[in-house]
Design an enzyme around this catalytic site. Structure first.
Site, PDB file in Angstrom:
ATOM      1  N   LYS A 188       1.408  71.135 122.880  1.00 47.28           N
ATOM      2  CA  LYS A 188       2.523  71.735 122.136  1.00 47.28           C
ATOM      3  C   LYS A 188       1.960  72.950 121.400  1.00 47.28           C
ATOM      4  O   LYS A 188       1.311  72.834 120.362  1.00 47.28           O
ATOM      5  CB  LYS A 188       3.074  70.714 121.124  1.00 47.28           C
ATOM      6  CG  LYS A 188       4.542  70.864 120.780  1.00 47.28           C
ATOM      7  CD  LYS A 188       4.918  72.152 120.086  1.00 47.28           C
ATOM      8  CE  LYS A 188       4.656  72.147 118.604  1.00 47.28           C
ATOM      9  NZ  LYS A 188       4.884  73.488 118.002  1.00 47.28           N
ATOM     10  N   GLY A 246      -1.261  68.044 108.807  1.00 48.77           N
ATOM     11  CA  GLY A 246      -2.264  67.030 109.148  1.00 48.77           C
ATOM     12  C   GLY A 246      -1.944  65.679 108.504  1.00 48.77           C
ATOM     13  O   GLY A 246      -2.124  64.621 109.104  1.00 48.77           O
ATOM     14  N   GLU A 264      -7.962  68.966 112.613  1.00 52.15           N
ATOM     15  CA  GLU A 264      -8.788  70.141 112.254  1.00 52.15           C
ATOM     16  C   GLU A 264      -7.904  71.011 111.375  1.00 52.15           C
ATOM     17  O   GLU A 264      -6.944  71.618 111.871  1.00 52.15           O
ATOM     18  CB  GLU A 264      -9.207  70.921 113.507  1.00 52.15           C
ATOM     19  CG  GLU A 264     -10.037  70.138 114.504  1.00 52.15           C
ATOM     20  CD  GLU A 264     -11.442  69.817 114.020  1.00 52.15           C
ATOM     21  OE1 GLU A 264     -11.903  70.451 113.049  1.00 52.15           O
ATOM     22  OE2 GLU A 264     -12.067  68.921 114.602  1.00 52.15           O
ATOM     23  N   CYS A 299      -9.248  79.800 109.950  1.00 48.63           N
ATOM     24  CA  CYS A 299      -9.448  78.634 109.083  1.00 48.63           C
ATOM     25  C   CYS A 299     -10.769  78.733 108.346  1.00 48.63           C
ATOM     26  O   CYS A 299     -10.906  78.256 107.236  1.00 48.63           O
ATOM     27  CB  CYS A 299      -9.401  77.363 109.923  1.00 48.63           C
ATOM     28  SG  CYS A 299     -10.518  77.429 111.322  1.00 48.63           S
ATOM     29  N   GLU A 398      -5.203  78.018 100.427  1.00 49.79           N
ATOM     30  CA  GLU A 398      -5.500  78.799 101.624  1.00 49.79           C
ATOM     31  C   GLU A 398      -4.399  79.842 101.803  1.00 49.79           C
ATOM     32  O   GLU A 398      -3.223  79.487 101.934  1.00 49.79           O
ATOM     33  CB  GLU A 398      -5.536  77.871 102.842  1.00 49.79           C
ATOM     34  CG  GLU A 398      -5.966  78.591 104.097  1.00 49.79           C
ATOM     35  CD  GLU A 398      -5.946  77.690 105.320  1.00 49.79           C
ATOM     36  OE1 GLU A 398      -4.977  76.934 105.487  1.00 49.79           O
ATOM     37  OE2 GLU A 398      -6.901  77.750 106.108  1.00 49.79           O
TER      38      GLU A 398
HETATM   39  P1  NAD Z   1       0.944  74.377 110.985  1.00 49.03           P
HETATM   40  O1  NAD Z   1       0.370  73.115 110.444  1.00 49.03           O
HETATM   41  O2  NAD Z   1       2.161  74.922 110.350  1.00 49.03           O
HETATM   42  O3  NAD Z   1       1.300  74.201 112.531  1.00 49.03           O
HETATM   43  C1  NAD Z   1       0.348  73.778 113.486  1.00 49.03           C
HETATM   44  C2  NAD Z   1       1.076  73.150 114.654  1.00 49.03           C
HETATM   45  O4  NAD Z   1       1.757  71.986 114.190  1.00 49.03           O
HETATM   46  C3  NAD Z   1       2.156  74.036 115.278  1.00 49.03           C
HETATM   47  O5  NAD Z   1       2.177  73.836 116.664  1.00 49.03           O
HETATM   48  C4  NAD Z   1       3.426  73.521 114.641  1.00 49.03           C
HETATM   49  O6  NAD Z   1       4.584  73.734 115.414  1.00 49.03           O
HETATM   50  C5  NAD Z   1       3.118  72.044 114.532  1.00 49.03           C
HETATM   51  N1  NAD Z   1       3.890  71.343 113.505  1.00 49.03           N
HETATM   52  C6  NAD Z   1       4.403  71.857 112.343  1.00 49.03           C
HETATM   53  N2  NAD Z   1       5.076  70.902 111.670  1.00 49.03           N
HETATM   54  C7  NAD Z   1       4.992  69.767 112.395  1.00 49.03           C
HETATM   55  C8  NAD Z   1       5.498  68.451 112.230  1.00 49.03           C
HETATM   56  N3  NAD Z   1       6.209  68.106 111.155  1.00 49.03           N
HETATM   57  N4  NAD Z   1       5.220  67.542 113.181  1.00 49.03           N
HETATM   58  C9  NAD Z   1       4.475  67.870 114.265  1.00 49.03           C
HETATM   59  N5  NAD Z   1       4.000  69.102 114.495  1.00 49.03           N
HETATM   60  C10 NAD Z   1       4.240  70.042 113.560  1.00 49.03           C
HETATM   61  O7  NAD Z   1      -0.257  75.424 110.977  1.00 49.03           O
HETATM   62  P2  NAD Z   1      -0.215  76.937 111.447  1.00 49.03           P
HETATM   63  O8  NAD Z   1       0.464  77.736 110.389  1.00 49.03           O
HETATM   64  O9  NAD Z   1       0.260  77.034 112.851  1.00 49.03           O
HETATM   65  O10 NAD Z   1      -1.785  77.277 111.480  1.00 49.03           O
HETATM   66  C11 NAD Z   1      -2.501  77.634 110.373  1.00 49.03           C
HETATM   67  C12 NAD Z   1      -3.333  76.475 109.866  1.00 49.03           C
HETATM   68  O11 NAD Z   1      -4.220  76.010 110.896  1.00 49.03           O
HETATM   69  C13 NAD Z   1      -4.238  76.893 108.722  1.00 49.03           C
HETATM   70  O12 NAD Z   1      -4.179  75.920 107.713  1.00 49.03           O
HETATM   71  C14 NAD Z   1      -5.620  76.931 109.363  1.00 49.03           C
HETATM   72  O13 NAD Z   1      -6.674  76.743 108.462  1.00 49.03           O
HETATM   73  C15 NAD Z   1      -5.522  75.825 110.343  1.00 49.03           C
HETATM   74  N6  NAD Z   1      -6.564  75.962 111.377  1.00 49.03           N
HETATM   75  C16 NAD Z   1      -7.627  75.090 111.367  1.00 49.03           C
HETATM   76  C17 NAD Z   1      -8.636  75.209 112.314  1.00 49.03           C
HETATM   77  C18 NAD Z   1      -9.801  74.253 112.329  1.00 49.03           C
HETATM   78  O14 NAD Z   1     -10.478  74.174 113.352  1.00 49.03           O
HETATM   79  N7  NAD Z   1     -10.073  73.523 111.250  1.00 49.03           N
HETATM   80  C19 NAD Z   1      -8.567  76.211 113.283  1.00 49.03           C
HETATM   81  C20 NAD Z   1      -7.478  77.085 113.273  1.00 49.03           C
HETATM   82  C21 NAD Z   1      -6.485  76.939 112.311  1.00 49.03           C
END
Ligand code: NAD
Length: 496
Positions: A188, A246, A264, A299, A398
């Protein structure tokens, strides 16, 4: 390629936004779509299928059938390796097309989507392909009347839910180990960057990955994402995204089938500069380069710059001198090093943090404004705040944008306390020419990766992940196989 050539190619692009299930592109069950616009200039890229629970059901059923009949999971490792190597080659062969899609979808400069994102995604798939016929199982040291085999078996159906900041790389970090180990995957992608995921799946099919082994369900988090994470027939979720979501992943597992959840998550990484470091300009240049790369949407961006008070004025001035080199430009121009932030919502979030930094008394010494507004896209100047206190929002939360906060420390103990005073623990960096101090501080930092006197090194060979609320489990390296395999013990009796 010139800017006009990339613009022409972009104008001709008609990306296919349909789902990919069981090897076929198709519309969502109820025909719903959402419009995907580019943050580069606001142009409409196309309509993307908006997957709902019924589509996720179909994708999971397809993955389950593929897993159960062994069309992939029971192929010898050497056979899976060949297919995945072809998949990686196919990604490289499509570099320009994938890079353009990635840039238009989420705004990063084309030079980096070509030189970083596509090659890193391909290298990840190739690395796990090459690894899978070289990992051995174990035999336990039991007595003579028994033989105990400890083997790793694929989990089954893996749900991969990924963010928009490195769409292909984040997908590859899940796909590489999960597919190499013999699992079937439902991916997804983020609703903000859906296109390259579908092309990756098509390229995998062309390489010989059997239908059903890799399915893609684009859509929104609260719809497709939630349905996948709650699905009773998904065995594990590999999630990369925010710490807020998460938490939801852990709840979904608790509410459904206790599927394994590997998170992650976010970061607020500290970059500690001690006065004994002998090349402060390299440290300043690295701080700016690491922070402003990918528009600050990383991240592991070192967003907290902790500097000893004796050198802080000088060091801040050095970083400020480097900042203008990252002024945003047209992402399709190959000389541009900073592109657009992902969408209007993210622009508002970043500008809101910049306003809060000013309101809470931090001093903005570089940037601080929106840029290139007449382009129709979303751009922010590389921004530097001095005189930040660790209780300010810009020091704790963040931001996920090009905003760097300088916090001053008195001594080593104070520096370590400030660095560890965070809910996150993804990465950190120590800059010191004193070998004992470098080791002492590196050991004391609560972070999954600590860099010493550099911040740029990274490779698929090392684990990537965080302490504390930055997540659990590790992407990359052989350790990632732990996430996508179950350990099985098989006891055999040996009669004398
Ligand atoms: P996000 O948590 O908003 O979304 C991530 C994914 O989760 C997307 O595909 C989104 O559609 C999905 N999602 C959102 N709400 C959901 C729900 N209620 N149920 C199931 N899925 C859902 O994050 P983002 O804005 O896309 O990405 C940025 C974040 O990702 C930052 O916090 C960044 O630090 C983190 N990140 C972490 C790493 C790592 O390896 N630790 C790497 C890259 C990004």
């Amino acid at each position: 390629m010139s800017l006009t050539s990339w613009q022409e190619r972009a104008g001709q692009l008609r990306p296919d936004g349909r789902l990919l299930i069981d090897g076929l592109r198709r519309d969502s069950t109820d025909g719903r779509t959402f419009d995907k616009r580019s943050p580069v200039d606001g142009r409409l890229l196309g309509a993307v299928a908006r997957a709902q629970a019924a589509d996720v059901d179909r994708a999971v059923a397809s993955a389950r059938a593929a897993f159960d009949d062994g069309r992939w999971s029971r192929q010898p490792p050497a056979a899976r390796k060949k297919v995945l190597q072809k998949f990686a080659d196919g990604l490289l062969a499509a570099t320009d097309e994938l890079a353009l899609l990635e840039t238009l979808d989420m705004g990063k400069p084309i030079r980096f989507s070509r030189s970083v994102d596509v090659p890193a995604a391909a290298r990840c798939i190739a690395w796990y392909a090459e690894a899978i016929d070289k990992v051995y199982d174990e035999i336990a040291p039991t007595g003579p009347s028994a033989l105990a085999l400890i083997t790793r078996e694929p989990m089954g159906v893996v749900g991969a839910i990924v963010p928009w900041n490195y769409p292909m790389i984040m997908a590859a970090w899940k796909l590489g180990p999960a597919l190499a180990a013999g699992n079937c995957v439902v991916l997804k992608p983020s609703e903000k960057s859906p296109y390259t995921a579908m092309r990756m799946a098509e390229i995998a099919l062309e390489a010989g990955l059997p239908p059903g082994v890799f399915n893609v369900v684009p859509g929104f988090g609260h719809e497709a994402g939630e349905a996948l994470a709650l699905h009773p027939d998904v065995d594990a979720i590999g999630f990369t995204g925010s710490t807020r979501v998460g938490r939801r992943m852990l709840a979904y597992a608790g509410e459904s089938n206790l599927k394994r959840v590997y998170n992650e998550l976010g970061g607020k990484s500290a970059f500690l500069v001690f006065p004994d470091f002998d090349d402060l300009d390299r440290a300043a240049e690295t701080a700016a380069a690491s922070m402003y790369f990918n528009q600050g949407e990383s991240c592991n961006a070192p967003s907290r710059l902790l500097v000893h008070e004796a050198i802080a004025d000088d060091f801040v001035a050095r970083v400020a001198r480097h900042a203008p080199a990252y002024a945003p430009g047209d992402p399709l121009d190959e000389t541009t090093v900073m592109g657009a932030v992902v969408d209007e919502g993210q622009l508002r979030t970043v500008m809101g943090y910049i306003a809060s930094g000013r309101e809470e008394g931090a001093r903005c010494v570089a940037g601080g404004r929106q840029a290139r507004a007449d382009s129709g896209g979303y751009y922010v100047e590389p921004t530097l705040f001095d005189q930040v206190r660790s209780d300010m929002r810009i020091a704790r939360e963040e931001i996920f944008g090009p905003v760097l906060s300088v916090i001053r420390f008195r001594d080593e103990a104070h520096a370590i306390a400030l660095a560890n005073d965070s809910a996150y623990g993804l990465q950190a960096s120590v800059w010191s020419s004193h070998i004992d101090r470098a080791h002492r501080v590196a050991r004391a930092l609560r972070a999954g990766t600590v860099h010493v006197n550099q911040y740029d090194e990274d490779d698929i060979t090392v684990p990537f992940g965080g302490y504390k609320q930055s997540g659990n489990g590790r992407d990359k390296s052989l350790h990632a196989f732990d996430k996508y395999t179950e350990l099985k013990t098989t006891w055999l009796r040996i009669n004398a």
